[in-house]
Design a protein around this motif. Structure first.
Motif, short mmCIF file in Angstrom:
data_model
loop_
_atom_site.label_atom_id
_atom_site.label_comp_id
_atom_site.label_asym_id
_atom_site.label_seq_id
_atom_site.Cartn_x
_atom_site.Cartn_y
_atom_site.Cartn_z
N GLU A 133 46.20 54.29 40.91
CA GLU A 133 45.60 53.05 41.38
C GLU A 133 44.23 53.31 42.01
OE1 GLU A 133 48.45 51.31 44.05
OE2 GLU A 133 48.33 52.97 45.44
N LEU A 156 40.95 49.72 45.85
CA LEU A 156 41.25 48.32 46.09
C LEU A 156 42.71 48.00 45.74
CD1 LEU A 156 40.38 45.56 47.03
CD2 LEU A 156 39.49 45.11 44.73
N GLU A 157 43.22 48.52 44.64
CA GLU A 157 44.63 48.28 44.28
C GLU A 157 45.57 48.86 45.34
OE1 GLU A 157 44.16 48.30 39.41
OE2 GLU A 157 44.53 50.19 40.46
N LEU A 170 44.84 49.36 48.53
CA LEU A 170 44.69 48.49 49.69
C LEU A 170 45.51 47.22 49.54
CD1 LEU A 170 43.25 47.61 52.32
CD2 LEU A 170 41.44 46.71 50.86
N GLN A 171 45.40 46.57 48.40
CA GLN A 171 46.14 45.33 48.18
C GLN A 171 47.64 45.55 48.25
OE1 GLN A 171 44.22 44.36 44.45
NE2 GLN A 171 43.15 42.65 45.40
N ARG A 172 48.14 46.63 47.63
CA ARG A 172 49.58 46.90 47.66
C ARG A 172 50.04 47.18 49.08
NH1 ARG A 172 51.81 51.44 48.14
NH2 ARG A 172 50.02 52.63 47.38
N VAL A 197 48.59 46.31 51.98
CA VAL A 197 48.47 45.15 52.87
C VAL A 197 49.48 44.08 52.49
CG1 VAL A 197 46.96 43.28 53.61
CG2 VAL A 197 46.08 45.61 53.48
N LEU A 198 49.64 43.84 51.20
CA LEU A 198 50.61 42.83 50.77
C LEU A 198 52.03 43.25 51.12
CD1 LEU A 198 49.16 41.84 47.28
CD2 LEU A 198 49.18 40.45 49.35
N ASP A 238 48.53 38.13 52.59
CA ASP A 238 47.99 37.82 51.28
C ASP A 238 46.50 37.54 51.45
OD1 ASP A 238 47.71 37.23 48.63
OD2 ASP A 238 49.06 35.52 48.63
N PHE A 239 45.73 37.93 50.46
CA PHE A 239 44.30 37.64 50.49
C PHE A 239 44.09 36.22 49.97
CE2 PHE A 239 44.37 42.31 49.67
CZ PHE A 239 43.85 42.70 50.89
N ILE A 295 37.52 39.21 49.44
CA ILE A 295 37.28 40.16 50.53
C ILE A 295 36.08 41.02 50.19
CG2 ILE A 295 39.68 40.26 51.26
CD1 ILE A 295 39.84 42.98 49.83
N TYR A 306 34.66 44.83 50.76
CA TYR A 306 35.22 46.12 51.15
C TYR A 306 34.23 47.25 50.89
CZ TYR A 306 36.23 47.18 46.24
OH TYR A 306 36.13 47.43 44.89
#
Length: 82
Positions: free
Chosen positions: A52, A55-56, A58-60, A62-63, A69-70, A74, A76
């Protein structure tokens, strides 16, 4: 592969400072003796899985970890730290 792309893919994990109005979101680590810094406050984040992108990852994290949820886009910055 150009240097920028190599830097984007050469990482082990992410941390993020999430600003919520005038506050910074932090999470409390699990209180397990087999992890570094148990029961301490830290920025959300975690280790990379597979191939990943930052960003992927980070999203995983944080989610999943912070259960956020964004809702909006964002901004970054990817930084390689020693």
């Amino acid at each position: 592969m150009d240097a920028y792309l190599k830097d984007q893919l050469d990482f082990t994990g992410v941390k993020v400072a999430l600003l919520v109005e005038k506050s910074i979101l932090v999470v409390l680590r699990d209180n397990k003796t087999d992890i570094p810094w148990p029961n301490m406050w830290e920025l959300p984040g975690g280790g990379r899985e597979g191939i990943e992108t930052p960003l992927e990852c980070l999203q995983r994290e944080v989610l999943g970890g912070a259960r956020l949820d964004f809702e909006r886009g964002i901004d970054y910055l990817v930084a390689n730290l020693p």
